[in-house]
Design a protein around this motif. Sequence first.
Motif, PDB file in Angstrom:
ATOM      1  N   ASP A 197       3.924   1.819  -9.948  1.00 58.92           N
ATOM      2  CA  ASP A 197       5.081   2.029  -9.086  1.00 58.92           C
ATOM      3  C   ASP A 197       4.667   1.895  -7.619  1.00 58.92           C
ATOM      4  O   ASP A 197       3.573   2.307  -7.222  1.00 58.92           O
ATOM      5  CB  ASP A 197       5.645   3.427  -9.338  1.00 58.92           C
ATOM      6  CG  ASP A 197       6.965   3.656  -8.639  1.00 58.92           C
ATOM      7  OD1 ASP A 197       6.945   3.983  -7.436  1.00 58.92           O
ATOM      8  OD2 ASP A 197       8.013   3.500  -9.284  1.00 58.92           O
ATOM      9  N   LEU A 198       5.558   1.328  -6.792  1.00 57.15           N
ATOM     10  CA  LEU A 198       5.235   1.101  -5.387  1.00 57.15           C
ATOM     11  C   LEU A 198       4.901   2.386  -4.641  1.00 57.15           C
ATOM     12  O   LEU A 198       4.201   2.354  -3.624  1.00 57.15           O
ATOM     13  CB  LEU A 198       6.402   0.392  -4.685  1.00 57.15           C
ATOM     14  CG  LEU A 198       6.592  -1.089  -5.017  1.00 57.15           C
ATOM     15  CD1 LEU A 198       7.832  -1.628  -4.319  1.00 57.15           C
ATOM     16  CD2 LEU A 198       5.368  -1.894  -4.598  1.00 57.15           C
ATOM     17  N   ALA A 199       5.383   3.526  -5.115  1.00 56.43           N
ATOM     18  CA  ALA A 199       5.077   4.786  -4.440  1.00 56.43           C
ATOM     19  C   ALA A 199       3.580   5.078  -4.420  1.00 56.43           C
ATOM     20  O   ALA A 199       3.105   5.841  -3.569  1.00 56.43           O
ATOM     21  CB  ALA A 199       5.820   5.943  -5.107  1.00 56.43           C
ATOM     22  N   PHE A 200       2.823   4.463  -5.307  1.00 53.60           N
ATOM     23  CA  PHE A 200       1.375   4.650  -5.301  1.00 53.60           C
ATOM     24  C   PHE A 200       0.720   3.969  -4.103  1.00 53.60           C
ATOM     25  O   PHE A 200      -0.478   4.154  -3.866  1.00 53.60           O
ATOM     26  CB  PHE A 200       0.762   4.153  -6.614  1.00 53.60           C
ATOM     27  CG  PHE A 200       0.901   5.127  -7.741  1.00 53.60           C
ATOM     28  CD1 PHE A 200      -0.003   6.158  -7.913  1.00 53.60           C
ATOM     29  CD2 PHE A 200       1.951   5.019  -8.634  1.00 53.60           C
ATOM     30  CE1 PHE A 200       0.130   7.074  -8.946  1.00 53.60           C
ATOM     31  CE2 PHE A 200       2.106   5.919  -9.677  1.00 53.60           C
ATOM     32  CZ  PHE A 200       1.193   6.955  -9.832  1.00 53.60           C
ATOM     33  N   ALA A 201       1.479   3.195  -3.332  1.00 54.13           N
ATOM     34  CA  ALA A 201       0.943   2.602  -2.101  1.00 54.13           C
ATOM     35  C   ALA A 201       1.059   3.549  -0.916  1.00 54.13           C
ATOM     36  O   ALA A 201       0.502   3.280   0.151  1.00 54.13           O
ATOM     37  CB  ALA A 201       1.684   1.304  -1.785  1.00 54.13           C
ATOM     38  N   ILE A 386      -2.359  -1.723  -6.915  1.00 56.40           N
ATOM     39  CA  ILE A 386      -1.326  -1.958  -5.908  1.00 56.40           C
ATOM     40  C   ILE A 386      -1.800  -2.995  -4.897  1.00 56.40           C
ATOM     41  O   ILE A 386      -1.019  -3.849  -4.432  1.00 56.40           O
ATOM     42  CB  ILE A 386      -0.961  -0.639  -5.206  1.00 56.40           C
ATOM     43  CG1 ILE A 386      -0.058   0.216  -6.102  1.00 56.40           C
ATOM     44  CG2 ILE A 386      -0.261  -0.899  -3.885  1.00 56.40           C
ATOM     45  CD1 ILE A 386       1.362  -0.305  -6.236  1.00 56.40           C
ATOM     46  N   GLY A 387      -3.075  -2.963  -4.552  1.00 53.47           N
ATOM     47  CA  GLY A 387      -3.615  -3.995  -3.668  1.00 53.47           C
ATOM     48  C   GLY A 387      -3.446  -5.379  -4.267  1.00 53.47           C
ATOM     49  O   GLY A 387      -3.089  -6.340  -3.566  1.00 53.47           O
ATOM     50  N   ARG A 388      -3.674  -5.485  -5.579  1.00 49.38           N
ATOM     51  CA  ARG A 388      -3.488  -6.787  -6.245  1.00 49.38           C
ATOM     52  C   ARG A 388      -2.012  -7.172  -6.276  1.00 49.38           C
ATOM     53  O   ARG A 388      -1.664  -8.355  -6.192  1.00 49.38           O
ATOM     54  CB  ARG A 388      -4.067  -6.721  -7.656  1.00 49.38           C
ATOM     55  CG  ARG A 388      -5.592  -6.700  -7.688  1.00 49.38           C
ATOM     56  CD  ARG A 388      -6.141  -6.964  -9.071  1.00 49.38           C
ATOM     57  NE  ARG A 388      -5.930  -5.838  -9.961  1.00 49.38           N
ATOM     58  CZ  ARG A 388      -6.793  -4.825 -10.099  1.00 49.38           C
ATOM     59  NH1 ARG A 388      -7.892  -4.785  -9.361  1.00 49.38           N
ATOM     60  NH2 ARG A 388      -6.549  -3.840 -10.951  1.00 49.38           N
ATOM     61  N   ALA A 405      -5.012 -11.360   4.685  1.00 47.58           N
ATOM     62  CA  ALA A 405      -4.072 -10.367   5.200  1.00 47.58           C
ATOM     63  C   ALA A 405      -4.158  -9.035   4.477  1.00 47.58           C
ATOM     64  O   ALA A 405      -4.124  -7.977   5.096  1.00 47.58           O
ATOM     65  CB  ALA A 405      -2.642 -10.910   5.114  1.00 47.58           C
ATOM     66  N   THR A 406      -4.302  -9.084   3.163  1.00 44.22           N
ATOM     67  CA  THR A 406      -4.267  -7.838   2.397  1.00 44.22           C
ATOM     68  C   THR A 406      -5.449  -6.933   2.717  1.00 44.22           C
ATOM     69  O   THR A 406      -5.375  -5.732   2.569  1.00 44.22           O
ATOM     70  CB  THR A 406      -4.235  -8.153   0.890  1.00 44.22           C
ATOM     71  OG1 THR A 406      -3.252  -9.139   0.655  1.00 44.22           O
ATOM     72  CG2 THR A 406      -3.888  -6.913   0.086  1.00 44.22           C
ATOM     73  N   ASP A 407      -6.564  -7.499   3.189  1.00 45.21           N
ATOM     74  CA  ASP A 407      -7.702  -6.679   3.547  1.00 45.21           C
ATOM     75  C   ASP A 407      -7.362  -5.734   4.695  1.00 45.21           C
ATOM     76  O   ASP A 407      -7.890  -4.639   4.800  1.00 45.21           O
ATOM     77  CB  ASP A 407      -8.891  -7.567   3.950  1.00 45.21           C
ATOM     78  CG  ASP A 407      -9.402  -8.382   2.771  1.00 45.21           C
ATOM     79  OD1 ASP A 407      -9.152  -7.953   1.632  1.00 45.21           O
ATOM     80  OD2 ASP A 407     -10.025  -9.429   2.994  1.00 45.21           O
ATOM     81  N   ARG A 408      -6.469  -6.189   5.597  1.00 46.79           N
ATOM     82  CA  ARG A 408      -6.057  -5.327   6.695  1.00 46.79           C
ATOM     83  C   ARG A 408      -5.195  -4.184   6.195  1.00 46.79           C
ATOM     84  O   ARG A 408      -5.164  -3.114   6.771  1.00 46.79           O
ATOM     85  CB  ARG A 408      -5.251  -6.115   7.732  1.00 46.79           C
ATOM     86  CG  ARG A 408      -5.999  -7.228   8.394  1.00 46.79           C
ATOM     87  CD  ARG A 408      -5.239  -7.671   9.634  1.00 46.79           C
ATOM     88  NE  ARG A 408      -3.824  -7.863   9.354  1.00 46.79           N
ATOM     89  CZ  ARG A 408      -3.288  -8.988   8.886  1.00 46.79           C
ATOM     90  NH1 ARG A 408      -4.076 -10.005   8.603  1.00 46.79           N
ATOM     91  NH2 ARG A 408      -1.988  -9.095   8.686  1.00 46.79           N
ATOM     92  N   HIS A 409      -4.508  -4.442   5.121  1.00 49.45           N
ATOM     93  CA  HIS A 409      -3.527  -3.475   4.619  1.00 49.45           C
ATOM     94  C   HIS A 409      -4.180  -2.292   3.906  1.00 49.45           C
ATOM     95  O   HIS A 409      -3.750  -1.156   4.050  1.00 49.45           O
ATOM     96  CB  HIS A 409      -2.576  -4.198   3.662  1.00 49.45           C
ATOM     97  CG  HIS A 409      -1.538  -3.323   3.060  1.00 49.45           C
ATOM     98  ND1 HIS A 409      -0.497  -2.804   3.780  1.00 49.45           N
ATOM     99  CD2 HIS A 409      -1.410  -2.860   1.791  1.00 49.45           C
ATOM    100  CE1 HIS A 409       0.254  -2.083   2.986  1.00 49.45           C
ATOM    101  NE2 HIS A 409      -0.271  -2.090   1.789  1.00 49.45           N
ATOM    102  N   ALA A 410      -5.230  -2.583   3.145  1.00 51.14           N
ATOM    103  CA  ALA A 410      -5.775  -1.575   2.243  1.00 51.14           C
ATOM    104  C   ALA A 410      -6.194  -0.267   2.908  1.00 51.14           C
ATOM    105  O   ALA A 410      -5.843   0.804   2.436  1.00 51.14           O
ATOM    106  CB  ALA A 410      -6.948  -2.164   1.455  1.00 51.14           C
TER     107      ALA A 410
END
Length: 418
Positions: A197-201, A386-388, A405-410
Amino acid sequence: MTRAHRGPVRVGVFGLLGSGNLGNDGSLEALLGYLRADHPQAAVDALCGGPEAVTARFGIPATRLHWYRGEYSTASRVGSVAAKGAGKLVDVFRTAAWVRRHEVVIVPGMGVLEATLPLRPWGFPYALFLLCASGRLFGTRVALVSVGAGPIGSRPTRALVRWSARLAAYRSYRDAPSRGAMRAMGVDTSRDSVYPDLAFALPAPRAEVPSGEEPGSVCVGVMDFHGGDDDRDRAEEIHRRYLDGTTRFVRALVADGRRVRLLTGDDCDAPVADAIVRAADSPLVTVARAESLDDLMAETAAAGTVVATRYHNLVCALKTGTPTLALSYATKSDALMERMGLAAYRHPAREVDADRLLEQFRVLEKEAAELRRVLAERNAAAAREIGRQFTDLTAALFPAARPAATDRHAPTTLRETS
């Protein structure tokens, strides 16, 4: 077919957002965190149930989902029935015009492909179908991201849900049973993925481990539960049994001198919490007036244990690493508890047996230390998944975006709980 576009990518978000459901708004918060971290140049707006609330809280422009403001109220008079019918026609053109202004539209999480709660086909299922059909017509990529799905008994609702899923450009599900349900409806899911679920982000506080001889407080998440879409004939009976069993359980905790904090997850749950407070008639029972998933996670992190019904109450409790027992009312709750390693701690919401629930609760408390360890491991795994999900979403919807881009997000959005 997709449309060529110069300038910032125009991204729309769609759903029953800003309407009082904390889980839905939590999914939006997680999605916006991803977009702001990985696609900061995107121009984002919403077509949603509560546009004023969404704009005030999240700072994005928003448009009302339905032309007719009384869409989700019962229409009994001739005038209101006519207005609701006219609204269905007007919404065809309103939805199409809104979709056409975007390159990408995302439906973030939520149980948009299920009927675990009472649902009419001409309500949200119809709105979702208009969205997906408009996307296919105008070349706008519509993505159903980490959504919930389930078996649907109503033939009209099932048909609208099936065609919505087929017309979407991208689909992922929050659990394996959701993907299986769509496959059973005749949707080709061979390219669809399952993510948490997106809430895990969302970032979460650490659970506070009770120390000393005194056990921690107990959070009890309650719900205005009347069964699912196929339970309309016995909805009031189901509600009475749920309320009676939950109230007896809270009274038993109070009799043991335990502090109880009642949680809700939707505006409609407040009367249930108030009824339990009146019946318990004890200063040990209080109600948390949470306004976001952040508030719910703060409550569950401060508790020693949690017993909860509403799906996103469970998500919040599990994400904070707090030992949790589910009053399960749907497959999604069972799947979540299995994913997080707590499958043994479930109790049917339709038949709450206070004595049996109390027995299960005592076992939960006895095994709390081991369960906290299990939850820490499962939360770390969920953060990686969730990262994937976000990497997958970027590849599918933003092909021109840089892969790094995703590396900045984690580091900022995915905080692993330990």
